[in-house]
Motif scaffolding. Structure first.
Motif, PDB file in Angstrom:
ATOM      1  N   LEU A   1      15.380  -4.511  -4.957  1.00  0.00           N
ATOM      2  CA  LEU A   1      13.839  -4.360  -4.830  1.00  0.00           C
ATOM      3  C   LEU A   1      13.229  -5.462  -3.907  1.00  0.00           C
ATOM      4  O   LEU A   1      12.384  -5.356  -2.975  1.00  0.00           O
ATOM      5  CB  LEU A   1      13.138  -4.879  -6.187  1.00  0.00           C
ATOM      6  N   TRP A   2      13.935  -6.742  -3.959  1.00  0.00           N
ATOM      7  CA  TRP A   2      13.368  -7.844  -2.961  1.00  0.00           C
ATOM      8  C   TRP A   2      13.907  -7.831  -1.644  1.00  0.00           C
ATOM      9  O   TRP A   2      13.288  -7.938  -0.816  1.00  0.00           O
ATOM     10  CB  TRP A   2      13.654  -9.265  -3.717  1.00  0.00           C
ATOM     11  N   THR A   3      14.946  -7.159  -1.702  1.00  0.00           N
ATOM     12  CA  THR A   3      15.549  -7.002  -0.205  1.00  0.00           C
ATOM     13  C   THR A   3      14.808  -5.927   0.341  1.00  0.00           C
ATOM     14  O   THR A   3      14.259  -6.068   1.596  1.00  0.00           O
ATOM     15  CB  THR A   3      17.113  -6.574  -0.326  1.00  0.00           C
ATOM     16  N   ALA A   4      14.450  -4.816  -0.359  1.00  0.00           N
ATOM     17  CA  ALA A   4      13.525  -3.901   0.019  1.00  0.00           C
ATOM     18  C   ALA A   4      12.250  -4.398   0.610  1.00  0.00           C
ATOM     19  O   ALA A   4      11.424  -4.018   1.629  1.00  0.00           O
ATOM     20  CB  ALA A   4      13.152  -2.768  -0.948  1.00  0.00           C
ATOM     21  N   ARG A   5      11.387  -5.245  -0.383  1.00  0.00           N
ATOM     22  CA  ARG A   5      10.363  -5.835   0.204  1.00  0.00           C
ATOM     23  C   ARG A   5      10.512  -6.581   1.254  1.00  0.00           C
ATOM     24  O   ARG A   5       9.625  -6.613   2.345  1.00  0.00           O
ATOM     25  CB  ARG A   5       9.905  -6.750  -1.139  1.00  0.00           C
ATOM     26  N   HIS A   6      11.544  -7.478   1.551  1.00  0.00           N
ATOM     27  CA  HIS A   6      11.700  -8.253   2.586  1.00  0.00           C
ATOM     28  C   HIS A   6      12.163  -7.539   3.827  1.00  0.00           C
ATOM     29  O   HIS A   6      11.834  -7.794   5.004  1.00  0.00           O
ATOM     30  CB  HIS A   6      12.716  -9.194   2.599  1.00  0.00           C
ATOM     31  N   ASN A   7      12.694  -6.214   3.762  1.00  0.00           N
ATOM     32  CA  ASN A   7      12.493  -5.135   4.828  1.00  0.00           C
ATOM     33  C   ASN A   7      11.513  -4.351   4.974  1.00  0.00           C
ATOM     34  O   ASN A   7      11.701  -3.295   5.879  1.00  0.00           O
ATOM     35  CB  ASN A   7      13.933  -4.494   4.568  1.00  0.00           C
ATOM     36  N   ALA A   8      10.257  -4.720   4.453  1.00  0.00           N
ATOM     37  CA  ALA A   8       9.261  -3.912   4.552  1.00  0.00           C
ATOM     38  C   ALA A   8       8.764  -3.473   5.847  1.00  0.00           C
ATOM     39  O   ALA A   8       8.126  -2.577   6.513  1.00  0.00           O
ATOM     40  CB  ALA A   8       7.980  -4.386   3.873  1.00  0.00           C
ATOM     41  N   TYR A   9       8.974  -4.638   6.701  1.00  0.00           N
ATOM     42  CA  TYR A   9       8.533  -4.767   8.007  1.00  0.00           C
ATOM     43  C   TYR A   9       9.450  -3.802   8.852  1.00  0.00           C
ATOM     44  O   TYR A   9       9.055  -2.817   9.698  1.00  0.00           O
ATOM     45  CB  TYR A   9       9.056  -6.328   8.898  1.00  0.00           C
ATOM     46  N   PHE A  10      10.629  -3.711   8.618  1.00  0.00           N
ATOM     47  CA  PHE A  10      11.712  -2.788   9.617  1.00  0.00           C
ATOM     48  C   PHE A  10      11.529  -1.400   8.837  1.00  0.00           C
ATOM     49  O   PHE A  10      11.521  -0.626   9.695  1.00  0.00           O
ATOM     50  CB  PHE A  10      13.221  -3.151   9.216  1.00  0.00           C
ATOM     51  N   ALA A  11      11.122  -1.349   7.685  1.00  0.00           N
ATOM     52  CA  ALA A  11      10.898  -0.026   7.149  1.00  0.00           C
ATOM     53  C   ALA A  11       9.615   0.391   7.769  1.00  0.00           C
ATOM     54  O   ALA A  11       9.682   1.709   8.042  1.00  0.00           O
ATOM     55  CB  ALA A  11      10.761  -0.230   5.614  1.00  0.00           C
ATOM     56  N   GLY A  12       8.558  -0.331   7.908  1.00  0.00           N
ATOM     57  CA  GLY A  12       7.298   0.249   8.703  1.00  0.00           C
ATOM     58  C   GLY A  12       7.783   0.851   9.918  1.00  0.00           C
ATOM     59  O   GLY A  12       7.115   1.642  10.445  1.00  0.00           O
TER      60      GLY A  12
ATOM     61  N   ASP B   1       0.936  -1.128   0.179  1.00  0.00           N
ATOM     62  CA  ASP B   1       0.030  -0.171   0.022  1.00  0.00           C
ATOM     63  C   ASP B   1       0.961   1.191   0.119  1.00  0.00           C
ATOM     64  O   ASP B   1       2.106   0.967   0.066  1.00  0.00           O
ATOM     65  CB  ASP B   1      -1.080  -0.235   1.102  1.00  0.00           C
ATOM     66  N   THR B   2       0.416   2.432  -0.239  1.00  0.00           N
ATOM     67  CA  THR B   2       0.935   3.663  -0.330  1.00  0.00           C
ATOM     68  C   THR B   2       1.859   3.827   0.899  1.00  0.00           C
ATOM     69  O   THR B   2       3.226   4.256   0.727  1.00  0.00           O
ATOM     70  CB  THR B   2       0.045   4.900  -0.449  1.00  0.00           C
ATOM     71  N   ALA B   3       1.328   3.386   2.152  1.00  0.00           N
ATOM     72  CA  ALA B   3       2.238   3.681   3.252  1.00  0.00           C
ATOM     73  C   ALA B   3       3.538   2.846   3.182  1.00  0.00           C
ATOM     74  O   ALA B   3       4.478   3.173   3.555  1.00  0.00           O
ATOM     75  CB  ALA B   3       1.512   3.610   4.658  1.00  0.00           C
ATOM     76  N   ALA B   4       3.212   1.631   2.795  1.00  0.00           N
ATOM     77  CA  ALA B   4       4.405   0.621   2.789  1.00  0.00           C
ATOM     78  C   ALA B   4       5.510   1.280   1.856  1.00  0.00           C
ATOM     79  O   ALA B   4       6.530   0.957   2.106  1.00  0.00           O
ATOM     80  CB  ALA B   4       3.902  -0.817   2.270  1.00  0.00           C
ATOM     81  N   VAL B   5       4.846   1.654   0.832  1.00  0.00           N
ATOM     82  CA  VAL B   5       5.865   2.349  -0.400  1.00  0.00           C
ATOM     83  C   VAL B   5       6.599   3.369   0.159  1.00  0.00           C
ATOM     84  O   VAL B   5       8.013   3.364  -0.005  1.00  0.00           O
ATOM     85  CB  VAL B   5       5.015   2.546  -1.781  1.00  0.00           C
ATOM     86  N   ARG B   6       5.921   4.337   0.943  1.00  0.00           N
ATOM     87  CA  ARG B   6       6.541   5.558   1.301  1.00  0.00           C
ATOM     88  C   ARG B   6       7.561   5.039   2.292  1.00  0.00           C
ATOM     89  O   ARG B   6       8.750   5.552   2.514  1.00  0.00           O
ATOM     90  CB  ARG B   6       5.714   6.299   1.980  1.00  0.00           C
ATOM     91  N   ALA B   7       7.437   4.224   3.169  1.00  0.00           N
ATOM     92  CA  ALA B   7       8.368   3.452   4.440  1.00  0.00           C
ATOM     93  C   ALA B   7       9.535   3.043   3.906  1.00  0.00           C
ATOM     94  O   ALA B   7      10.759   3.357   4.281  1.00  0.00           O
ATOM     95  CB  ALA B   7       7.505   2.486   5.467  1.00  0.00           C
ATOM     96  N   THR B   8       9.224   2.160   2.674  1.00  0.00           N
ATOM     97  CA  THR B   8      10.379   1.338   1.888  1.00  0.00           C
ATOM     98  C   THR B   8      11.297   2.321   1.269  1.00  0.00           C
ATOM     99  O   THR B   8      12.510   2.341   1.216  1.00  0.00           O
ATOM    100  CB  THR B   8       9.656   0.468   0.930  1.00  0.00           C
ATOM    101  N   ASN B   9      10.655   2.996   0.580  1.00  0.00           N
ATOM    102  CA  ASN B   9      11.504   4.334  -0.087  1.00  0.00           C
ATOM    103  C   ASN B   9      12.419   4.857   0.723  1.00  0.00           C
ATOM    104  O   ASN B   9      13.585   5.199   0.658  1.00  0.00           O
ATOM    105  CB  ASN B   9      10.643   5.521  -0.728  1.00  0.00           C
ATOM    106  N   ALA B  10      11.909   5.300   2.182  1.00  0.00           N
ATOM    107  CA  ALA B  10      12.749   5.998   3.129  1.00  0.00           C
ATOM    108  C   ALA B  10      13.862   4.950   3.650  1.00  0.00           C
ATOM    109  O   ALA B  10      15.098   5.528   3.789  1.00  0.00           O
ATOM    110  CB  ALA B  10      11.743   6.618   4.398  1.00  0.00           C
TER     111      ALA B  10
END
Lengths: 477, 477
Positions: free
Chosen positions: A326-337, A263-272
């Motif tokens: 990309l996939w590392t970013a996806r796997h890190n979505a939890y920590f990014a969040g 979702d948008t918030a997850a993308v924003r968190a991942t970007n940061a």
């Protein structure tokens, strides 16, 4: 959140001499140090630790069997422990007892490349296995966010981003070596790809979360590394159009290897967090495996379908380094969040519904979460109908925790109403126990309880989990 | 072969009034006619019939539950019956009792095309399901030789020629409606593609052969009909080169949909029976599913690999009618085999081994069979490591039957020694019971027995099957 202590959360008395016998057998591989017990009495869930009375570091199946027989004889709880990455309170010693740390059982027992199987000790992690088999041209696809142990992954019926193509631990465990509650050692199956011989003991133990037996070895299926891989990102105006695209992609028979929603918030968190510049809208992240022309064809089909559903900015990642980022970013979505609210404590939950209900389920959930007093993200293994909600709570504000639990309850009720399940891949642990009767009904739960009693008559194996059964002594012989 | 009657083959006394109560409830859907009982006391195995005391034709889950509760109360055996196509003696009423005919429960309950699932009553057959869903663009791939019922296929963990790509009933049952031994009705799961919620009751019942509960509804996974399909035949100098080709094909990641082996005798029989002109040598029969270019690419890769392994005469069947003729011939291999010895009685067996051992296992088996006093054929789902031996026996010569049983025993011992299984897809029934301990060991079998007792405390559900447990009364309450 330990304010209420229901019947299944009652420490048992440890008989005199019990710990001493363990110490005699294991020497300094037995610990009763507070820090060690504390560490083994928690997982990645928000629950406060409930430490075991002792921790034993086992190095062989025979040692595990010895401990099980000892605990069985004395009716002392026994909780297998891998790397501690479970998310729903699986590892808490709610009735005390022994935590059996299997992380030292980390040997690759055998790789049978021609048969596409590997046999590993329970403490081997998924990354360790993949590093070990890299040169065979094979890989093991199941990838929960954490670098979990294979024993733990089997015990929680884990999956991850590749499940839409390769299945979950349910489909990919060939056989298990298991220590029974009374300390016997069994193999659940041979290494044949299929069998119709008797009850499927393998799948009885897969997902049993340490409550029916202790997994000490796991034989899993391996797959050829794809000749070609490509990944793509596509932005969508909303979740519904993204999900509709996925349904059509699967209906077309495109064997997509991964398809993840953020979702948008997850993308924003991942970007940061991961220093990316993804467009901050709902998006799908695809991966295609196959021959070079096959991968190209899959991607073209998917691109057409996505475009017809309002998808745009279809962007490619063909270079391994771009893909890995990309996939590392996806796997890190939890920590990014987590970084969306520095200092927060997180509560995660996951449900899974039939894919036709996914858009509705996520949309209703997001509408409720938008009213919450804390931030959240949603990411999902959308090809499976499985999604995760990460709620970011103020650790000093119990009201937020209560609010998150109420939202979790409504989410689970919604998923079950849609013929889904209270957990797609995290497992039950403590956190989903209250929903088991809602999902399965009293009679099915009675069968599960009968199975538990049959396999563990003294209720010593990770007691007080999965089945909301009575106090510790209820089933004691 | 009814000469010896071990402990688990002992008819139980039917309590006075038991049949009368059934008659009152079911009227003319209760039969005690000799011909009906005889018909329901056999399957496609070579065993002589062991008829039940009565046959009930059920039309609903509630009726099944009524019968189960009645049998449970009176400790009377209850054997679910689909179309009678099992092969290992599954349906014989070795302890008497009631055969519950579910063939009238043949309604399609729901098709959820967007979710790729269908829910059917247990008596629906695989062809009926596929006819029903043809217009959805989906199909159900599992195809045992017979047009079996879905309930029976779930109960025996059936597979067939498509398993190498699509899996078996183990992977393709989403959920079951089950009547328990005491007449309660449960659903084992929702319709989500995956779940980590509690014990996997679905897979406890899949393969339990009517001994743990009575399956009354089955929800299965469906797949998109492939855009393009092509089939090919390739002759090989021997089995070993054929198997080596298959290993390399899978290692290359070619998602072959079917790959079947036929030995020279099976080809000869098929030519005669199905009016074909296949070259009479060991052959592989392939099928490829995918996009037109994907199918072409798969076929090219396979052809290269086959050629490098001595395969020749790679012949195509791209037209649906040619393909259908081939696969019909393959499905009729059993009947074709029977014609090699007119008037014979057949004994079939199947084992499954890790594919690296398949060539060795088939070669050793064929060498032994070449010394036998009767003809035989071998066909195999070679991508799975699974093969069938069809032995054609003189019905008036008991020595041949004894000889075939000895060969079967050595075949099973060989398969188990190679980390395989005593049955890849037929199930245990009566015929494979003697091998269960050899395959699993005493301790694992004890767990299976504990599971059986937990789910069926009065031992009424298809008693005397799968587990070589004691006499009928052993577990009675």
């Amino acid at each position: 959140m330990n304010a209420t202590h229901p019947a299944h959360i009652q420490r048992r008395a440890i008989p005199a001499g019990f710990i001493e016998a363990l110490r005699e057998r294991f020497g300094d591989r037995l610990s009763t140090a507070a820090a060690v017990r504390e560490h083994h009495g928690r997982d990645e869930s928000p629950y406060a630790a409930m430490p075991p009375d002792a921790v034993v570091y086992a190095t062989s199946t025979e040692e595990v069997a010895w401990v099980a027989a000892h605990c069985h004889r004395h009716h002392v709880p026994l909780i297998p422990y891998g790397v501690g990455s479970s998310l729903e309170g699986h590892l808490l010693a709610v009735q005390g007892g022994v935590s059996l740390d299997l992380s030292g059982m980390n040997h690759i027992v055998a790789v049978h490349a021609e048969d596409f199987t590997a046999t590993v000790q329970a403490g081997v992690t998924r990354k360790q296995l993949n590093d070990h088999i890299r040169d065979t041209g094979l890989f093991f696809p199941i990838d929960p966010g954490a670098d979990a142990s294979l024993g733990g992954m089997a015990a929680t019926r884990a999956s991850g981003t590749n499940a839409v193509r390769y299945g979950t631990m349910r489909e990919n465990v060939v056989s298990l070596k298991v220590v029974t509650a009374d300390g016997r050692i069994i193999d659940t199956a041979g290494r044949a790809r299929k069998s119709s011989a008797g009850y499927d003991l393998t799948r009885v133990f897969v997902g049993s979360e340490g409550t029916l037996g202790i997994i000490t070895e796991v034989t899993v299926r391996l797959y050829p590394q794809p000749e070609a891989i490509s990944a793509a990102i596509c932005n969508f105006p909303d979740l519904r159009s993204a999900v509709q695209s996925v349904i059509e992609v699967i209906q077309m028979g495109v064997p997509v290897a991964r398809v993840e929603f953020m979702d948008t918030a997850a993308v924003r968190a991942t970007n940061a967090y991961s220093k990316l510049t993804l467009k901050e809208s709902p998006l799908l992240l695809f991966e295609f495996h196959g021959s070079p022309s096959g991968v190209r064809e899959q991607a073209e089909t998917v691109q057409e379908i996505a475009r017809a559903n309002g998808g745009e900015d279809f962007a490619w990642a063909e270079h391994p380094e771009d893909r890995n980022r990309l996939w590392t970013a996806r796997h890190n979505a939890y920590f990014a969040g987590l970084q969306l609210r520095p200092g927060c404590r997180s509560s995660t939950t996951d449900v899974c519904v039939p894919i036709s209900r996914l858009a509705e389920c996520v949309t209703e959930t997001a509408a409720e979460l938008d009213q919450a007093s804390f931030p959240y993200t949603i990411v999902g293994h959308v090809g499976d109908g499985n999604f995760h909600v990460l709620m970011l709570l103020d650790p000093d504000n119990p009201a937020e925790f209560a609010e998150s639990e109420a939202l979790n309850r409504r989410l689970v009720e919604r998923a079950i109403r849609m013929q889904g399940t209270c957990t797609g891949e995290h497992g039950v642990g403590l956190h989903k126990m209250p929903f088991m009767e809602m999902e399965f009904g009293r009679d099915a739960l009675d069968l599960m309880a009968a199975l538990k009693r049959a396999f563990d008559p003294h209720n010593i194996l990770n007691p007080g989990k999965i089945i909301p059964s009575g106090p510790a002594t209820e089933h004691a012989a």
